[in-house]
Design a protein around this motif. Structure first.
Motif, PDB file in Angstrom:
ATOM      1  N   MET A  44     115.221 103.438 -10.771  1.00  0.00           N
ATOM      2  CA  MET A  44     115.439 102.297 -10.397  1.00  0.00           C
ATOM      3  C   MET A  44     115.675 101.311 -11.509  1.00  0.00           C
ATOM      4  O   MET A  44     114.855 101.358 -12.588  1.00  0.00           O
ATOM      5  N   LEU A  45     116.888 100.764 -11.811  1.00  0.00           N
ATOM      6  CA  LEU A  45     117.064  99.789 -12.916  1.00  0.00           C
ATOM      7  C   LEU A  45     116.637  98.450 -12.867  1.00  0.00           C
ATOM      8  O   LEU A  45     116.561  97.852 -13.890  1.00  0.00           O
ATOM      9  N   GLU A  46     116.387  97.893 -11.920  1.00  0.00           N
ATOM     10  CA  GLU A  46     115.881  96.547 -11.657  1.00  0.00           C
ATOM     11  C   GLU A  46     114.439  96.630 -11.817  1.00  0.00           C
ATOM     12  O   GLU A  46     113.575  97.817 -11.654  1.00  0.00           O
ATOM     13  N   ALA A  47     113.707  95.544 -12.154  1.00  0.00           N
ATOM     14  CA  ALA A  47     112.126  95.413 -12.253  1.00  0.00           C
ATOM     15  C   ALA A  47     111.649  95.464 -11.030  1.00  0.00           C
ATOM     16  O   ALA A  47     112.108  94.825 -10.098  1.00  0.00           O
ATOM     17  N   PRO A  48     110.659  96.696 -10.807  1.00  0.00           N
ATOM     18  CA  PRO A  48     110.094  96.719  -9.347  1.00  0.00           C
ATOM     19  C   PRO A  48     109.288  95.903  -8.821  1.00  0.00           C
ATOM     20  O   PRO A  48     108.636  95.317  -9.937  1.00  0.00           O
ATOM     21  N   GLU A  49     109.022  95.614  -7.530  1.00  0.00           N
ATOM     22  CA  GLU A  49     108.053  94.892  -7.117  1.00  0.00           C
ATOM     23  C   GLU A  49     106.769  95.850  -7.094  1.00  0.00           C
ATOM     24  O   GLU A  49     107.171  97.152  -6.855  1.00  0.00           O
ATOM     25  N   PHE A  50     105.752  95.451  -6.978  1.00  0.00           N
ATOM     26  CA  PHE A  50     104.525  96.173  -6.941  1.00  0.00           C
ATOM     27  C   PHE A  50     104.465  96.986  -5.648  1.00  0.00           C
ATOM     28  O   PHE A  50     104.107  98.281  -5.515  1.00  0.00           O
ATOM     29  N   HIS A  51     104.750  96.524  -4.450  1.00  0.00           N
ATOM     30  CA  HIS A  51     104.776  97.389  -3.371  1.00  0.00           C
ATOM     31  C   HIS A  51     105.923  98.370  -3.087  1.00  0.00           C
ATOM     32  O   HIS A  51     105.933  99.463  -2.439  1.00  0.00           O
ATOM     33  N   GLN A  52     107.000  98.227  -4.221  1.00  0.00           N
ATOM     34  CA  GLN A  52     107.839  99.305  -4.291  1.00  0.00           C
ATOM     35  C   GLN A  52     107.704 100.456  -5.097  1.00  0.00           C
ATOM     36  O   GLN A  52     108.081 101.669  -4.834  1.00  0.00           O
ATOM     37  N   ILE A  53     106.800 100.526  -5.885  1.00  0.00           N
ATOM     38  CA  ILE A  53     106.389 101.594  -6.671  1.00  0.00           C
ATOM     39  C   ILE A  53     105.989 103.063  -6.064  1.00  0.00           C
ATOM     40  O   ILE A  53     106.304 103.925  -6.521  1.00  0.00           O
ATOM     41  N   PRO A  54     105.108 102.567  -5.139  1.00  0.00           N
ATOM     42  CA  PRO A  54     104.889 103.892  -4.450  1.00  0.00           C
ATOM     43  C   PRO A  54     105.641 104.783  -3.633  1.00  0.00           C
ATOM     44  O   PRO A  54     105.713 105.882  -3.371  1.00  0.00           O
ATOM     45  N   THR A  55     106.943 104.046  -3.351  1.00  0.00           N
ATOM     46  CA  THR A  55     108.076 104.590  -2.515  1.00  0.00           C
ATOM     47  C   THR A  55     109.236 105.317  -3.490  1.00  0.00           C
ATOM     48  O   THR A  55     109.842 105.877  -2.865  1.00  0.00           O
ATOM     49  N   LEU A  56     108.926 104.915  -4.771  1.00  0.00           N
ATOM     50  CA  LEU A  56     110.342 105.445  -5.485  1.00  0.00           C
ATOM     51  C   LEU A  56     109.966 106.806  -5.772  1.00  0.00           C
ATOM     52  O   LEU A  56     108.955 107.774  -5.735  1.00  0.00           O
ATOM     53  N   LYS A 100     101.255 111.526 -13.543  1.00  0.00           N
ATOM     54  CA  LYS A 100     102.227 110.977 -12.920  1.00  0.00           C
ATOM     55  C   LYS A 100     103.116 112.092 -13.067  1.00  0.00           C
ATOM     56  O   LYS A 100     104.263 111.981 -11.950  1.00  0.00           O
ATOM     57  N   VAL A 101     103.197 112.662 -13.822  1.00  0.00           N
ATOM     58  CA  VAL A 101     104.505 113.991 -13.703  1.00  0.00           C
ATOM     59  C   VAL A 101     104.421 114.807 -12.715  1.00  0.00           C
ATOM     60  O   VAL A 101     105.195 115.210 -11.975  1.00  0.00           O
ATOM     61  N   ALA A 102     103.039 115.048 -12.315  1.00  0.00           N
ATOM     62  CA  ALA A 102     102.672 115.841 -11.065  1.00  0.00           C
ATOM     63  C   ALA A 102     103.224 115.118  -9.849  1.00  0.00           C
ATOM     64  O   ALA A 102     103.656 115.888  -9.055  1.00  0.00           O
ATOM     65  N   LYS A 103     103.086 113.746  -9.808  1.00  0.00           N
ATOM     66  CA  LYS A 103     103.742 113.116  -8.599  1.00  0.00           C
ATOM     67  C   LYS A 103     105.021 113.277  -8.523  1.00  0.00           C
ATOM     68  O   LYS A 103     105.807 113.514  -7.420  1.00  0.00           O
ATOM     69  N   TYR A 104     105.857 112.906  -9.305  1.00  0.00           N
ATOM     70  CA  TYR A 104     107.269 112.838  -9.568  1.00  0.00           C
ATOM     71  C   TYR A 104     107.736 114.166  -9.806  1.00  0.00           C
ATOM     72  O   TYR A 104     108.996 114.679  -9.512  1.00  0.00           O
ATOM     73  N   GLY A 105     107.288 115.074 -10.656  1.00  0.00           N
ATOM     74  CA  GLY A 105     107.839 116.273 -10.904  1.00  0.00           C
ATOM     75  C   GLY A 105     108.718 116.085 -12.145  1.00  0.00           C
ATOM     76  O   GLY A 105     108.955 114.909 -12.557  1.00  0.00           O
ATOM     77  N   VAL A 106     108.787 117.054 -12.982  1.00  0.00           N
ATOM     78  CA  VAL A 106     109.841 117.136 -14.265  1.00  0.00           C
ATOM     79  C   VAL A 106     111.166 116.977 -14.067  1.00  0.00           C
ATOM     80  O   VAL A 106     111.743 117.585 -12.955  1.00  0.00           O
TER      81      VAL A 106
END
Length: 269
Positions: A44-56, A100-106
């Motif tokens: 995401m290139l725009e500044a995320p809203e708090f509620h968006q972060i878990p969905t990225l 965080k890496v474990a969450k998103y993966g490499v």
């Protein structure tokens, strides 16, 4: 003749200035275009809203540059890191927390998808544009809220930044090459972690019941003396939890080298 020469020099300077300005604008524009073309499909290139972060599905660009800035100060090193990581990603190189890496993966290598020249432009654009001030404010608020929540639910008698939660720190840095944990160290640390967490969780369950009873008594406007026994029990349990905490710090730092302790706890120096 002299006037003609001076006029010619003036025109040449103006042309060079124009070309330089145009090149700078084009340079910046190319970086922005490349960032959109090469990175926006995942980040995401725009500044995320708090509620968006878990969905990225991947860290937002704000978060990436925020962590790069935390990990290194030299601008040249930042650019080299970005180019290297995009082409040769590895969990040991990441600047983000290991959990965080474990969450998103490499991220997959982008070899063949982007050139080194393009990455140079992308890196310049990233470091110039990110993180957005709005994102930095949000992160600081989140960290502050996390600290407050941790204090409210803490089972420990002493809550100080000088007494860090080693299990949490290690989870965040577990696979980082900068920490450089050996296999044998990891095995020992996992034993300490297991013993610490199981011991503290057992105490937390007892504390929740006792603290709930104290709160309920006060809501019912009972005499404070009626909860004194529970208060002593709570205090005793918190002492036991704090002993476990201190034991964890001692055993963990004994497993780590001086350099590793300095990496995790620079404020101990």
């Amino acid at each position: 003749m002299i006037l003609y020469i001076r006029f010619k020099e003036f025109i040449v300077k103006k042309i060079l200035l124009f070309l330089g300005t145009t090149a700078t604008i084009a340079f910046a524009s190319n970086g922005a275009v490349l960032l959109e073309k090469k990175c926006a499909s995942c980040h995401m290139l725009e500044a995320p809203e708090f509620h968006q972060i878990p969905t990225l599905k991947a860290p937002p660009m704000d978060s990436i540059v925020f962590h790069i800035n935390l990990a290194m100060q030299d601008e040249k090193k930042k650019k080299v890191f970005i180019a290297d990581y995009v082409l040769n990603p590895d969990v040991s190189k990441t600047v983000c927390e290991s959990n965080k890496v474990a969450k998103y993966g490499v991220m997959p290598s982008q070899k063949g998808q982007v050139t080194k020249e393009e990455l140079a432009l992308i890196a310049i654009e990233m470091l110039a544009k990110y993180p957005h001030p709005k994102f930095v404010v949000m992160i600081k608020e989140m960290l502050s809220n996390d600290k407050m929540k941790a204090l409210q639910t803490s089972p420990f008698l002493v809550n100080s930044e000088g007494l860090p939660h080693m299990t949490k720190l290690l989870v965040q840095n577990w696979d980082k090459s900068a920490l450089g944990l050996a296999k044998e160290q990891k095995e020992k640390l996992l034993v300490v972690r297991k013993e610490t967490i199981s011991g503290v969780q057992a105490i937390k369950k007892q504390l929740q019941l006792l603290e709930g009873e104290v709160a309920e008594a006060m809501i019912d406007r009972e005499d404070p003396k009626s909860v004194e026994e529970n208060l002593y029990k709570i205090a005793k349990l918190k002492v036991e939890a704090t002993k476990i905490h201190l034991k964890c710090i001692a055993e963990t730092t004994a497993i780590l080298s001086e350099e590793q302790v300095a990496f995790l706890l620079p404020f101990w120096e």
